[in-house]
Each structure stands twice: as structure tokens, then as C-alpha cells.
Design a protein around this motif. Structure first.
Motif, PDB file in Angstrom:
ATOM      1  N   LYS A   1      -8.898   8.883   5.344  1.00  0.00           N
ATOM      2  CA  LYS A   1      -8.062   7.211   5.382  1.00  0.00           C
ATOM      3  C   LYS A   1      -9.445   6.544   4.909  1.00  0.00           C
ATOM      4  O   LYS A   1     -10.136   6.110   5.216  1.00  0.00           O
ATOM      5  N   ALA A   2      -8.795   6.243   4.345  1.00  0.00           N
ATOM      6  CA  ALA A   2      -9.522   5.495   2.917  1.00  0.00           C
ATOM      7  C   ALA A   2      -9.307   4.493   2.212  1.00  0.00           C
ATOM      8  O   ALA A   2      -8.585   4.580   0.701  1.00  0.00           O
ATOM      9  N   TYR A   3      -8.539   2.719   3.300  1.00  0.00           N
ATOM     10  CA  TYR A   3      -7.996   1.740   2.776  1.00  0.00           C
ATOM     11  C   TYR A   3      -9.108   0.491   2.250  1.00  0.00           C
ATOM     12  O   TYR A   3     -10.457   1.126   2.320  1.00  0.00           O
TER      13      TYR A   3
ATOM     14  N   TYR B   1     -12.256   7.606   6.799  1.00  0.00           N
ATOM     15  CA  TYR B   1     -12.513   8.033   8.220  1.00  0.00           C
ATOM     16  C   TYR B   1     -11.673  10.102   7.394  1.00  0.00           C
ATOM     17  O   TYR B   1     -11.267   9.715   7.021  1.00  0.00           O
ATOM     18  N   THR B   2     -12.592  10.796   8.164  1.00  0.00           N
ATOM     19  CA  THR B   2     -12.586  12.171   8.068  1.00  0.00           C
ATOM     20  C   THR B   2     -11.803  13.171   8.655  1.00  0.00           C
ATOM     21  O   THR B   2     -13.527  13.153   9.975  1.00  0.00           O
TER      22      THR B   2
ATOM     23  N   ILE C   1     -17.481   9.284   9.718  1.00  0.00           N
ATOM     24  CA  ILE C   1     -16.910   8.127   9.455  1.00  0.00           C
ATOM     25  C   ILE C   1     -18.333   7.697   8.821  1.00  0.00           C
ATOM     26  O   ILE C   1     -19.508   7.778   8.529  1.00  0.00           O
ATOM     27  N   ILE C   2     -18.120   7.459   7.516  1.00  0.00           N
ATOM     28  CA  ILE C   2     -18.992   6.671   5.936  1.00  0.00           C
ATOM     29  C   ILE C   2     -18.253   5.675   6.264  1.00  0.00           C
ATOM     30  O   ILE C   2     -17.341   4.313   6.304  1.00  0.00           O
TER      31      ILE C   2
ATOM     32  N   ILE D   1     -21.080  11.984  13.064  1.00  0.00           N
ATOM     33  CA  ILE D   1     -20.408  12.428  13.080  1.00  0.00           C
ATOM     34  C   ILE D   1     -19.776  12.583  14.771  1.00  0.00           C
ATOM     35  O   ILE D   1     -21.015  12.274  15.317  1.00  0.00           O
ATOM     36  N   ASN D   2     -18.329  11.995  14.845  1.00  0.00           N
ATOM     37  CA  ASN D   2     -18.263  12.363  16.495  1.00  0.00           C
ATOM     38  C   ASN D   2     -16.968  13.470  16.807  1.00  0.00           C
ATOM     39  O   ASN D   2     -16.015  13.930  15.881  1.00  0.00           O
TER      40      ASN D   2
END
Length: 388
Positions: free
Chosen positions: A257-259, A266-267, A292-293, A302-303
Motif C-alpha cells: 500500500k503506497a498511496y 506498508y508491505t 512500514i517505511i 517491522i510489526n
């Protein structure tokens, strides 16, 4: 009619008490389309009130399933059981509840609540549609139930399919743009499947060159990838590029997700193993982890996460776990192609858990949220929603 036996199994499933054999029987029964409708209706009628007061916890369900399998010493693949979880999630559309005590305090004055105001409600749920830009710059509007065919690509109005064998020589790229209120799928020439969410854009080769890395670019938006294994392509790795991130895989399932209007990428990994690179950092993530970048400082965290919950949108379900009303309305605005305005900014912080079908009427969704008494009033006017 639902037999007493099936009714009992459904009740046991929803309370995490069904055995492996009962789950197998339920799965077979649900495969009948008529039974699927009965299942959804039964759960909505009999369990909506109860689920309004509870979290829909798919992790807990999967844990209970594992216990049942161990007791009966019977192997049932998780993939096979996802269908049941998807169906149950779609059925408990009313399962939206507040989470923390702070948000249970009165943010609005119920005594001055005013009626819902709806003027020219033209808001409709999204559908299958996309714009295909060919290598020569020409564009093709892809729509639900509308077919398209040219060279090595065909479309049935829901999915684009590329044939590597019929591709022209030389590396050429196509672009698939999904507008607000749209979704589409594409099967790339190497067999990789991609689901694209609303307001997304993907750049990809019409055909892949044998022996070279398979690269596509998620220019913006959200996409779920089911990558064709590298073993089927002479070890060629698969990469998903973005101006701020690179994801490298051998063959796996993951979501990015990269809006454009968000400051994080989010990967989420469902199966396999991937590396995420960005801002001179490189991280490995494993199934049920999310990287999450932070685009503001370049940090990568990293979660742990319930990966299947994150990708339910590909199955026609929106699942929200401890999401703020602002986050929920951001998703809704893309899918229903609407503008959402908060007159009371404190309402943006209210958190909810719940699931809903992507086919739901936006008015029904807002009515459910309003019944929690956090929203004093909402107004629908053409393609605009005002929340007070």
C-alpha cells in the motif's frame, strides 16, 4: 431452510467451538451458492447484535482451528479454510464496535442530535473498471462485462490476461490505472496475478525477457501480488519497484500500500519471504509481518500483523481493526469516489473494529456508525459526505 445440524455447526463455528470434521462439512455446504446466501442471512439475523458488542478476531478463530486439528490429528490446509473466514467476515457487517474507554466518553451531545440529511444521494459502490495505456500511448477503457482483445492481451471486464508466447519481440510496457471507485485484476505474462485497489497505477512489461529479473512498478496505490515462482522462470527473481521502495521475491503472496496522499508505505507478507529496501536500508519480512517505511525520516519498522485481515479487500471485504474513523473514511472515499468532510475533527480520532462488504450502500454504513452515538449527524449531498 437451514437444517438443525448445519445451524448448530454455524453457531459452533462463530463461537470457535467447531471441530475439524464439522468445519469440513460446513465448507462443503457453503460451496452451494444458495447455501451461501442462507449462511449470510442467518448470521446477520441471529448474530448481528452479539457481534456489535464483540471484536471479529480472525487470529482467535485460526488458533481455535489449530487446536481442533491437533485433537483430531487431521490436516486441513489454512488456504482451504480461508473461504469460511471470508464468508463469516462478510456476514457480520454490523460488527463495528468502539475500542478504548476514552472513545466511550461523550464526544458529542446526544441531546442536540439532528436527523440525517440526504440530498441527491448518487453515491454508488465501486466496480470493476480501469484504464489500460498501451506502449504506443493509446488508451483503452476497461469496464465490467466489457471484453477487449489485442495482440497478446485479453480482458473479460474484470481481469487482464497477458500471454508471453504471443508477445512481440522487445521490451515494451503497459500501464494499468485504477480510478477512484474502481478495482481490477491483471495476470502478467509470467503467470503472476495482481489485484489492484481503487486509485492505483501499475507499470509492467507486456512480456518478460527470459533469464532477466521480472520487474514491475507500483507507481502509487495498493496492490496484492501472487507471484509466479522463480523456479518456473529459470530462477528469475520478481521485483516490485516504487520511487521510495523496492521489494524482491522469489515466489510469494504479499500486499503493498503506497498511496500518494500517505506518508508511509506498508508491505504485508502473506506467504513466502521478501526483502524490502528503501532509504539505504534493507529488511527481511516473514509471513504475518508488515514493514512500514516512514517517508518523512526513511525509517523502516517491522510489526507482527494478521496478514489475511489486511488482504480481505481482494475478496470483496473491508476489514478494520482498531482503525480511526478518519482512516476508515479515507478507504471509503476511494472506493465510493466521494469527498468526506469532518465538521468535528475530534470524530476523526474515534476508533472502530469491524468488517463490511464492498457492495454495501454507503448510507447503511454511515447509519451503523451513527447508531454508536459518536456521530451527531451526517449529510450526503451528491458525491460529498459531511460528518458532524
Amino acid at each position: 431452510m437451514i437444517s438443525a445440524k448445519i445451524e448448530n455447526i454455524i453457531a459452533k463455528f462463530l463461537t470457535n467451538q467447531a471441530s475439524a470434521s464439522e468445519l469440513s462439512e460446513l465448507e462443503i455446504w457453503i460451496q452451494d451458492s444458495n447455501n451461501k446466501e442462507l449462511f449470510n442471512l442467518y448470521v446477520k439475523i441471529n448474530y448481528a447484535i452479539e457481534y456489535n458488542m464483540k471484536e471479529f478476531d480472525s487470529n482467535k478463530i485460526k488458533s481455535k482451528l489449530s487446536e481442533a486439528f491437533a485433537k483430531e490429528k487431521k490436516e486441513i490446509k489454512l488456504k482451504k479454510l480461508r473461504k469460511i473466514i471470508y464468508y463469516s467476515a462478510a456476514a457480520v457487517v454490523l460488527g463495528i464496535v468502539t475500542t478504548t474507554y476514552f472513545y466511550r466518553t461523550s464526544l458529542v451531545d446526544k441531546s442536540i442530535a439532528t436527523p440525517v440529511k440526504i440530498v441527491n444521494n448518487t453515491i454508488k459502490a465501486g466496480t470493476d473498471k480501469a484504464i489500460l495505456t498501451l506502449e504506443d500511448g493509446s488508451v483503452v477503457a476497461l469496464e465490467k462485462d466489457k471484453t477487449y482483445e489485442k495482440d497478446n492481451v485479453t480482458s473479460n471486464g474484470k481481469e487482464l490476461v497477458y500471454d508471453n508466447n504471443n508477445a512481440k519481440s522487445g521490451l515494451a510496457y503497459n500501464y494499468l490505472t485504477i480510478p477512484r471507485g474502481g478495482q481490477f485484476q491483471v495476470k502478467l505474462a509470467d503467470g503472476t496475478k495482481v489485484w489492484l485497489n481503487s486509485e492505483s497505477k501499475l507499470k509492467f512489461p507486456v512480456a518478460f525477457v527470459e533469464g532477466q529479473p521480472r520487474e514491475v512498478e507500483l507507481i502509487y496505490g495498493e496492490a496484492f501480488f501472487d507471484v509466479s515462482p522463480s523456479t518456473e522462470h529459470k530462477g528469475a527473481k520478481f521485483k516490485v519497484l516504487n520511487k521510495n521502495q523496492e521489494v524482491e521475491v522469489l515466489g510469494t503472496e504479499f500486499n503493498i500500500k503506497a498511496y500518494k496522499d500517505e506518508d508511509k508505505i506498508y508491505t504485508t507478507l502473506v506467504e513466502g519471504k521478501v526483502t524490502v529496501s528503501g532509504f539505504s536500508s534493507k529488511k527481511y519480512i516473514t509471513p504475518n509481518q508488515q514493514s512500514i517505511i516512514n517517508l518523512k525520516n526513511g525509517n523502516i519498522t517491522i510489526n507482527p500483523i494478521d496478514a489475511y485481515n489486511e488482504v480481505l479487500w481482494t475478496k470483496g471485504i473491508f476489514s478494520f481493526k482498531s482503525k480511526t474513523l478518519k482512516e476508515i473514511m479515507t478507504v471509503m472515499s476511494r472506493w465510493y469516489d466521494v469527498e468526506v468532510v469532518f465538521r468535528n475533527t475530534e470524530l476523526e480520532k474515534v476508533k472502530f473494529n469491524g468488517v463490511l462488504s464492498k457492495n454495501d450502500n454507503i448510507k447503511e454504513i454511515l447509519s451503523i456508525i451513527k447508531k454508536t452515538n459518536f456521530i451527531n449527524e451526517y449529510e450526503i449531498k451528491d458525491q460529498k459526505i459531511i460528518i458532524r
